[in-house]
Motif scaffolding. Structure first.
Motif, PDB file in Angstrom:
ATOM      1  N   LEU A 169       0.650  -1.062  -0.043  1.00 38.37           N
ATOM      2  CA  LEU A 169       0.195  -0.055  -0.288  1.00 38.37           C
ATOM      3  C   LEU A 169       0.770   1.247   0.212  1.00 38.37           C
ATOM      4  CD1 LEU A 169      -3.016   1.270  -0.100  1.00 38.37           C
ATOM      5  CD2 LEU A 169      -2.831   0.899   2.116  1.00 38.37           C
ATOM      6  N   ASN A 170       1.328   1.010   0.967  1.00 36.42           N
ATOM      7  CA  ASN A 170       2.791   1.849   0.885  1.00 36.42           C
ATOM      8  C   ASN A 170       2.982   2.698  -0.810  1.00 36.42           C
ATOM      9  OD1 ASN A 170       2.925   3.260   3.554  1.00 36.42           O
ATOM     10  ND2 ASN A 170       4.683   2.075   4.186  1.00 36.42           N
ATOM     11  N   SER A 171       3.164   1.159  -1.249  1.00 34.90           N
ATOM     12  CA  SER A 171       4.316   1.400  -2.561  1.00 34.90           C
ATOM     13  C   SER A 171       3.127   1.738  -4.111  1.00 34.90           C
ATOM     14  CB  SER A 171       5.097   0.446  -3.052  1.00 34.90           C
ATOM     15  OG  SER A 171       5.523  -0.231  -3.164  1.00 34.90           O
ATOM     16  N   LEU A 172       1.546   1.813  -3.542  1.00 34.74           N
ATOM     17  CA  LEU A 172       0.440   2.526  -4.763  1.00 34.74           C
ATOM     18  C   LEU A 172       0.546   3.824  -3.746  1.00 34.74           C
ATOM     19  CD1 LEU A 172      -1.805  -0.485  -4.523  1.00 34.74           C
ATOM     20  CD2 LEU A 172      -0.777   0.155  -6.508  1.00 34.74           C
ATOM     21  N   ILE A 173       0.779   4.323  -2.401  1.00 35.71           N
ATOM     22  CA  ILE A 173       0.714   5.330  -2.559  1.00 35.71           C
ATOM     23  C   ILE A 173       1.754   6.277  -3.144  1.00 35.71           C
ATOM     24  CG2 ILE A 173       1.113   7.242  -0.486  1.00 35.71           C
ATOM     25  CD1 ILE A 173      -0.643   5.012   1.906  1.00 35.71           C
ATOM     26  N   HIS A 174       2.562   5.807  -3.146  1.00 32.07           N
ATOM     27  CA  HIS A 174       4.290   6.666  -4.371  1.00 32.07           C
ATOM     28  C   HIS A 174       3.985   6.796  -4.831  1.00 32.07           C
ATOM     29  CE1 HIS A 174       6.738   6.079  -0.083  1.00 32.07           C
ATOM     30  NE2 HIS A 174       5.938   6.933  -0.237  1.00 32.07           N
ATOM     31  N   GLN A 175       2.903   5.887  -5.565  1.00 32.90           N
ATOM     32  CA  GLN A 175       3.265   6.230  -7.021  1.00 32.90           C
ATOM     33  C   GLN A 175       1.701   6.910  -7.845  1.00 32.90           C
ATOM     34  OE1 GLN A 175       2.337   1.848  -9.046  1.00 32.90           O
ATOM     35  NE2 GLN A 175       3.776   1.094  -8.251  1.00 32.90           N
ATOM     36  N   ILE A 176       1.112   6.403  -6.910  1.00 32.69           N
ATOM     37  CA  ILE A 176      -0.700   7.834  -7.536  1.00 32.69           C
ATOM     38  C   ILE A 176      -0.166   9.345  -6.737  1.00 32.69           C
ATOM     39  CG2 ILE A 176      -2.344   8.586  -6.345  1.00 32.69           C
ATOM     40  CD1 ILE A 176      -3.266   5.163  -6.447  1.00 32.69           C
ATOM     41  N   ALA A 177       0.152   9.639  -5.703  1.00 36.41           N
ATOM     42  CA  ALA A 177       1.299  10.362  -5.624  1.00 36.41           C
ATOM     43  C   ALA A 177       2.204  11.196  -6.797  1.00 36.41           C
ATOM     44  CB  ALA A 177       1.694  10.441  -4.037  1.00 36.41           C
ATOM     45  N   THR A 178       3.002  10.448  -7.056  1.00 34.04           N
ATOM     46  CA  THR A 178       3.784  11.180  -7.972  1.00 34.04           C
ATOM     47  C   THR A 178       2.690  10.939  -9.867  1.00 34.04           C
ATOM     48  OG1 THR A 178       5.764   9.756  -7.062  1.00 34.04           O
ATOM     49  CG2 THR A 178       5.531  10.205  -9.678  1.00 34.04           C
ATOM     50  N   ARG A 179       2.376  10.580  -9.639  1.00 33.91           N
ATOM     51  CA  ARG A 179       1.371  10.682 -10.815  1.00 33.91           C
ATOM     52  C   ARG A 179       0.181  11.860 -10.926  1.00 33.91           C
ATOM     53  NH1 ARG A 179      -2.892   6.048 -11.813  1.00 33.91           N
ATOM     54  NH2 ARG A 179      -4.215   7.119 -10.329  1.00 33.91           N
ATOM     55  N   ASP A 180      -0.007  11.614  -9.772  1.00 27.40           N
ATOM     56  CA  ASP A 180      -0.966  12.968  -9.523  1.00 27.40           C
ATOM     57  C   ASP A 180      -0.708  13.773  -9.362  1.00 27.40           C
ATOM     58  OD1 ASP A 180      -2.864  10.656 -10.943  1.00 27.40           O
ATOM     59  OD2 ASP A 180      -3.859   9.972  -8.957  1.00 27.40           O
ATOM     60  N   HIS A 181       0.483  14.554  -8.217  1.00 25.67           N
ATOM     61  CA  HIS A 181       0.424  14.721  -7.710  1.00 25.67           C
ATOM     62  C   HIS A 181       1.601  15.896  -7.274  1.00 25.67           C
ATOM     63  CE1 HIS A 181      -3.596  15.092  -5.471  1.00 25.67           C
ATOM     64  NE2 HIS A 181      -3.723  13.879  -5.096  1.00 25.67           N
ATOM     65  N   GLY A 182       2.367  14.781  -8.337  1.00 23.30           N
ATOM     66  CA  GLY A 182       4.341  15.257  -8.834  1.00 23.30           C
ATOM     67  C   GLY A 182       5.202  15.496  -7.978  1.00 23.30           C
ATOM     68  N   TYR A 183       4.240  14.493  -6.894  1.00 25.81           N
ATOM     69  CA  TYR A 183       5.061  14.479  -5.864  1.00 25.81           C
ATOM     70  C   TYR A 183       6.533  13.698  -6.375  1.00 25.81           C
ATOM     71  CZ  TYR A 183       6.534  11.194  -1.320  1.00 25.81           C
ATOM     72  OH  TYR A 183       7.269  10.816  -0.268  1.00 25.81           O
ATOM     73  N   ALA A 184       7.476  14.007  -5.187  1.00 27.05           N
ATOM     74  CA  ALA A 184       9.098  13.476  -6.324  1.00 27.05           C
ATOM     75  C   ALA A 184       9.932  12.647  -4.423  1.00 27.05           C
ATOM     76  CB  ALA A 184      10.227  13.859  -6.194  1.00 27.05           C
ATOM     77  N   PRO A 185       9.374  11.158  -4.989  1.00 28.27           N
ATOM     78  CA  PRO A 185      10.282  10.109  -3.540  1.00 28.27           C
ATOM     79  C   PRO A 185      10.741  10.279  -3.727  1.00 28.27           C
ATOM     80  CG  PRO A 185       8.845   8.804  -5.169  1.00 28.27           C
ATOM     81  CD  PRO A 185       8.699   9.747  -6.276  1.00 28.27           C
ATOM     82  N   PRO A 186      11.065  10.638  -1.722  1.00 30.49           N
ATOM     83  CA  PRO A 186      13.064  10.432  -1.611  1.00 30.49           C
ATOM     84  C   PRO A 186      13.701   9.688  -2.422  1.00 30.49           C
ATOM     85  CG  PRO A 186      11.693  10.057   0.613  1.00 30.49           C
ATOM     86  CD  PRO A 186      10.818  10.081  -0.432  1.00 30.49           C
ATOM     87  N   VAL A 187      15.190   9.661  -2.585  1.00 29.98           N
ATOM     88  CA  VAL A 187      15.803   8.261  -2.770  1.00 29.98           C
ATOM     89  C   VAL A 187      16.333   7.095  -1.998  1.00 29.98           C
ATOM     90  CG1 VAL A 187      18.300   8.103  -4.115  1.00 29.98           C
ATOM     91  CG2 VAL A 187      17.191  10.241  -4.619  1.00 29.98           C
ATOM     92  N   ALA A 188      15.992   6.077  -2.512  1.00 31.59           N
ATOM     93  CA  ALA A 188      16.324   5.130  -1.271  1.00 31.59           C
ATOM     94  C   ALA A 188      17.433   4.362  -0.639  1.00 31.59           C
ATOM     95  CB  ALA A 188      15.120   3.534  -1.724  1.00 31.59           C
ATOM     96  N   GLU A 189      17.322   4.996  -0.254  1.00 30.68           N
ATOM     97  CA  GLU A 189      19.263   4.607   0.148  1.00 30.68           C
ATOM     98  C   GLU A 189      19.307   3.532   1.656  1.00 30.68           C
ATOM     99  OE1 GLU A 189      20.919   8.747   1.248  1.00 30.68           O
ATOM    100  OE2 GLU A 189      20.761   8.745  -0.744  1.00 30.68           O
TER     101      GLU A 189
END
Length: 280
Positions: A169-189
């Motif tokens: 569900l977290n992955s889906l949240i990031h995908q939708i936020a990126t697609r619909d709201h211009g969200y840029a997820p932090p680089v996974a380190e």
């Protein structure tokens, strides 16, 4: 990092109310609390501490296993959580103390506690100070039992490992936020564990406590439970400049792509420690 509009965290009424509702509606906290209480061996206890006890889910599990004559003290720094707890958990054996975990020894006589139980919160404290305070209040042979989420402890149960690669569900949240709201997820380190087993063992040794047992366990839930957890303002995602209402819309859109009863697995490190001395 908690969302910006979580405001005061655990001492904020909306978080306390939502968290308490989650503990009543879903089994995660009751199940983990029962497990910890069983490991604490409460059959002959007289005084048990529910450390960082929140709204009382763990206190309820302790009360169910402790003798009818035992007292339970639930200590938490968040007054909002305890206000909810006093309303929902009613038992004359239970005393609520609003104070930080580090100040435990100021509220209990030295050597008077048979067990200290802490569900899901030890990592948020000043661990060396808390372990020293627990050692002071436990009687000889008394137990400290606590758990830490696998991500914080740097451990993963084989069942969770086997589920890696499935869309969360977290992955889906990031995908939708990126697609619909211009969200840029932090680089996974790679992030080192906040509190590894090695660090815990070292802190316990310095405090004069012996480790009796450690176990990585799997906690089973559902996608519906995960949605309820992410609806608590303190845990709502994604991070960044979103209002809580926006996060809830993103969560709803992500959840619509899942099946409510899809199983989920999380890992927990469970530690049982003891103050040296003869058990009663």
């Amino acid at each position: 990092m908690a969302p910006l509009d979580a405001v005061l965290g655990w001492d904020e009424d909306s978080n306390a109310e939502a968290y308490s509702a989650f503990t009543r509606d879903f089994p995660m906290y009751s199940a983990t609390s029962r497990d910890l209480a069983h490991r604490a061996r409460l059959a002959d206890s007289r005084l048990v501490v529910d450390l960082c006890g929140g709204a009382g889910a763990t206190a309820e599990a302790i009360l169910a296993l402790a003798p009818a004559t035992a007292r339970v003290l639930s200590l938490d720094a968040a007054a909002a959580m305890q206000r909810v707890g006093r309303r929902t958990v009613s038992d004359p054996r239970l005393t609520w103390v609003t104070a930080p975990a580090e100040d435990l020894a100021a509220h209990i006589d030295m050597g008077s506690a048979d067990a200290v139980v802490c569900n899901s919160a030890i990592w948020k404290t000043d661990v060396p100070r808390v372990f020293a305070a627990v050692r002071r209040v436990l009687r000889p042979g008394g137990r400290l039992v606590f758990n830490i989420g696998g991500g914080f402890a740097g451990v993963r149960h084989p069942e969770e490992e086997a589920a890696r690669g499935t869309l969360s569900l977290n992955s889906l949240i990031h995908q939708i936020a990126t697609r619909d709201h211009g969200y840029a997820p932090p680089v996974a380190e790679p992030v080192p564990p906040k509190l590894s087993l090695a660090a815990l063992t070292a802190h316990l040794a310095v405090a004069g406590m012996n480790v009796l047992d450690t176990e990585v366990v799997a906690q089973h839930g559902t996608m519906a439970e995960k949605r309820a957890w992410l609806s608590i303002p303190l845990f709502a995602r994604p991070e960044g400049d979103f209002t809580h209402a926006q996060r809830m819309r993103i969560l709803a859109d992500a959840y619509a792509l899942t099946t409510p009863q899809t199983p989920t697995v999380t890992s927990w490190l469970v530690v049982t420690a003891q103050r040296p001395g003869e058990e009663r």
